[in-house]
Write a protein that holds these residues in place. Structure first.
Motif: not given
Length: 160
Positions: A30-35
């Protein structure tokens, strides 16, 4: 907290490791996609998902409560995100004519354009961070596990 032996409610070490790994991996994904979405397209993953749901809806519009249900989040969180998307000109809000408390959210042309530009980013991320790391057999097994968990959640949410 129910009475009884608290220690007996802890997960066994191997099971605890699986649960912690699941949480860590899902949060990192989720963090990678969000960033990457924020860096490349100026929207969050949640905002992207809202745009997708609206694009897929009849007339590219949904009631706020239906939108919250579809993205599985609280109405207050959707209200906040819709405010941000409206400020960017990606969605419009309209009062529901049949219910003064209801609000409709409609995807704008600018929202559709942003979604079309961001979609290849999401697709490449899904491949790079998720699908390319597993075999077809592993994908099938994961799908079976996800169906099992979804069925369990459905049963619990129905109160059965």
């Amino acid at each position: 907290m129910p009475e009884g032996n608290f220690q007996s409610r802890w997960l066994a070490p191997g099971v605890d490791d699986v649960w912690n790994q699941f949480l860590t991996v899902t949060h990192r994904l989720e963090h990678q996609i969000d960033r990457r979405l924020q860096d490349n397209h100026g929207i969050t993953h949640t905002q992207y998902e809202i745009l997708v749901r609206l694009a897929d809806a009849p007339k590219h519009a949904l009631r706020m409560s239906d939108l919250a249900e579809r993205i599985v989040t609280a109405k207050s969180a959707v209200t906040y995100q819709i405010g941000k998307l409206a400020d960017m000109g990606l969605v419009e809000r309209h009062k529901c004519e049949s219910d003064n408390r209801g609000v409709w959210v409609k995807l704008t042309d600018a929202g559709r354009e942003r979604l079309e530009k961001a979609a290849p980013c999401i697709l490449s991320l899904v491949r790079e961070l998720f699908l390319d790391a597993i075999t077809c057999d592993q994908a099938d097994e994961l799908n079976k596990l996800l169906e099992t968990w979804a069925g369990n959640l459905d049963r619990i949410e129905r109160g059965a």
